[in-house]
Motif scaffolding. Structure first.
Motif, mmCIF file in Angstrom:
data_model
loop_
_atom_site.group_PDB
_atom_site.id
_atom_site.type_symbol
_atom_site.label_atom_id
_atom_site.label_comp_id
_atom_site.label_asym_id
_atom_site.label_seq_id
_atom_site.Cartn_x
_atom_site.Cartn_y
_atom_site.Cartn_z
ATOM 1 N N THR A 166 0.839 -1.205 0.000
ATOM 2 C CA THR A 166 0.000 0.000 0.000
ATOM 3 C C THR A 166 0.871 1.250 0.000
ATOM 4 O O THR A 166 0.490 2.284 0.537
ATOM 5 N N VAL A 167 2.039 1.165 -0.604
ATOM 6 C CA VAL A 167 2.985 2.285 -0.600
ATOM 7 C C VAL A 167 2.465 3.424 -1.464
ATOM 8 O O VAL A 167 2.543 4.600 -1.088
ATOM 9 N N LEU A 168 1.930 3.103 -2.642
ATOM 10 C CA LEU A 168 1.436 4.108 -3.577
ATOM 11 C C LEU A 168 -0.074 3.973 -3.720
ATOM 12 O O LEU A 168 -0.639 2.892 -3.547
ATOM 13 N N ASP A 169 -0.723 5.073 -4.061
ATOM 14 C CA ASP A 169 -2.138 5.027 -4.387
ATOM 15 C C ASP A 169 -2.347 4.364 -5.743
ATOM 16 O O ASP A 169 -1.400 4.172 -6.514
ATOM 17 N N GLY A 170 -3.590 4.045 -6.051
ATOM 18 C CA GLY A 170 -3.887 3.290 -7.258
ATOM 19 C C GLY A 170 -3.464 3.967 -8.538
ATOM 20 O O GLY A 170 -2.800 3.363 -9.389
ATOM 21 N N ARG A 171 -3.829 5.244 -8.722
ATOM 22 C CA ARG A 171 -3.512 5.917 -9.978
ATOM 23 C C ARG A 171 -2.004 6.090 -10.184
ATOM 24 O O ARG A 171 -1.495 5.749 -11.261
ATOM 25 N N PRO A 172 -1.258 6.607 -9.183
ATOM 26 C CA PRO A 172 0.204 6.698 -9.391
ATOM 27 C C PRO A 172 0.847 5.334 -9.636
ATOM 28 O O PRO A 172 1.766 5.221 -10.446
ATOM 29 N N ALA A 173 0.359 4.319 -8.943
ATOM 30 C CA ALA A 173 0.924 2.983 -9.137
ATOM 31 C C ALA A 173 0.662 2.484 -10.554
ATOM 32 O O ALA A 173 1.562 1.929 -11.202
ATOM 33 N N ALA A 174 -0.554 2.684 -11.055
ATOM 34 C CA ALA A 174 -0.883 2.242 -12.406
ATOM 35 C C ALA A 174 -0.040 2.980 -13.443
ATOM 36 O O ALA A 174 0.457 2.376 -14.402
ATOM 37 N N LEU A 175 0.114 4.285 -13.263
ATOM 38 C CA LEU A 175 0.911 5.066 -14.210
ATOM 39 C C LEU A 175 2.373 4.633 -14.180
ATOM 40 O O LEU A 175 3.031 4.557 -15.224
ATOM 41 N N LEU A 176 2.888 4.346 -12.995
ATOM 42 C CA LEU A 176 4.282 3.936 -12.879
ATOM 43 C C LEU A 176 4.496 2.564 -13.508
ATOM 44 O O LEU A 176 5.496 2.338 -14.208
ATOM 45 N N VAL A 177 3.583 1.644 -13.284
ATOM 46 C CA VAL A 177 3.689 0.320 -13.896
ATOM 47 C C VAL A 177 3.629 0.432 -15.424
ATOM 48 O O VAL A 177 4.415 -0.201 -16.136
ATOM 49 N N ALA A 178 2.707 1.256 -15.924
ATOM 50 C CA ALA A 178 2.613 1.453 -17.373
ATOM 51 C C ALA A 178 3.889 2.080 -17.928
ATOM 52 O O ALA A 178 4.353 1.705 -19.016
ATOM 53 N N ALA A 179 4.467 3.031 -17.193
ATOM 54 C CA ALA A 179 5.708 3.668 -17.640
ATOM 55 C C ALA A 179 6.852 2.652 -17.685
ATOM 56 O O ALA A 179 7.654 2.646 -18.639
#
Length: 308
Positions: free
Chosen positions: A276-289
């Motif tokens: 639970t380190v990152l929120d959903g949207r930042p985590a999704a964007l980082l994974v996509a990046a």
């Protein structure tokens, strides 16, 4: 007709056909060839089967045994057996789907990507393709596309397996079948594709870097299962390290799964690899990046480096 003319005619036709296909034609041809190779390769089916068995065992089998027998174990530590049933029913699939993907499923997808890209060096396939087939970028793009199709297939198979297992449990336990809402289910499936796609692309990149599937697999497993966990442990002691560990691929994937409710029972940190380190949207964007970056760097390396 002279011998020289006769000899050069097939070469000319071959060159003309190759030029007529263009980059898109080369990409499609390479994708079809790679899909055929992956489909005929037993290792791919073994990896997919191992993941499906792991998902079924840890998401449903162990928890259902604990619920049915009223016992406690490592799979439900700190949770009463009665509280396990809601997570075993079809309505809970959006939160269950990504539970094992950040760590165990991600490691398997890493192996898949590393084998798909790295095996071509040992077999001499890349050398043959780049000298007789389409240009390098379309040819390697076919491998990336084929791996992507494999990832989609594995995620779809996981979703179907979860639907079957949860429905069977609901029927056996006499529970009413409530299907998951379409919105959360789509979000969970999208998150699963991002997580698996990122780790598969990472495997492709390391396979290209090492030119050896065995070495790539070893490095990937050590990184995903050991090094990142150690770095996060050190980050809890040293404040400055947290800025690095919070944006690592495993942290991003685990946070995305946690944001989708993968931990279950209100404890996202309970499942291995789920954070639970990152929120959903930042985590999704980082994974996509990470997914895009891994694939782009791998393609760039294949375009410019010697494959001999």
């Amino acid at each position: 007709m002279s011998t020289a003319t006769t000899t050069s005619a097939p070469a000319a036709r071959s060159g003309a056909a190759r030029s007529a296909t263009g980059p898109l034609g080369g990409l499609l041809a390479s994708t079809r060839a790679e899909l055929l190779r992956l489909r005929k390769w037993p290792a791919v089916w073994v990896l997919a089967t191992v993941w499906l068995l792991l998902n079924l065992t840890f998401a449903y089998l162990f928890n259902y045994i604990a619920y049915a027998t009223g016992s406690s174990g490592f799979s439900n530590e700190g949770v009463s057996p009665e509280a396990l049933l809601p997570d075993l029913l079809p309505a809970a699939i959006p939160s269950v789907l990504t539970g094992g993907m950040p760590m165990f499923g991600g490691a398997i997808m890493f192996i898949l990507g590393a084998l798909a890209a790295g095996s071509g060096f040992g077999w001499g396939a890349w050398k043959t393709v780049f000298t007789q087939g389409p240009r390098r970028v379309p040819a390697f793009g076919g491998t990336l596309a084929a791996v992507g199709v494999a990832v989609v297939g594995v995620v779809a198979a996981t979703l179907v397996l979860d639907l079957i297992a949860s429905t069977l449990i609901a029927v056996v336990e006499g529970q009413s079948i409530v299907w998951p809402a379409l919105g959360p289910l789509a979000e969970s499936a999208g998150g699963a594709l991002l997580i698996f796609g990122m780790w598969a692309a990472a495997g492709v990149l390391v396979g290209v870097l090492t030119r050896s599937p065995a070495l790539a697999v070893g490095l990937g497993l050590v990184w995903s299962l050991v090094i990142e966990n150690l770095l996060r442990g050190v980050g809890n002691l040293l404040g400055g390290v947290e800025y690095v560990t919070d944006v690592l691929p495993g942290t991003a994937a685990g946070s995305l799964a946690g944001a989708l409710g993968a931990g279950g029972q209100g404890d996202p940190d309970g499942a291995p690899g789920v954070l639970t380190v990152l929120d959903g949207r930042p985590a999704a964007l980082l994974v996509a990046a990470y997914l895009v970056a891994f694939a782009a760097v791998a393609a760039l390396l294949m375009r410019h480096r010697d494959v001999v």
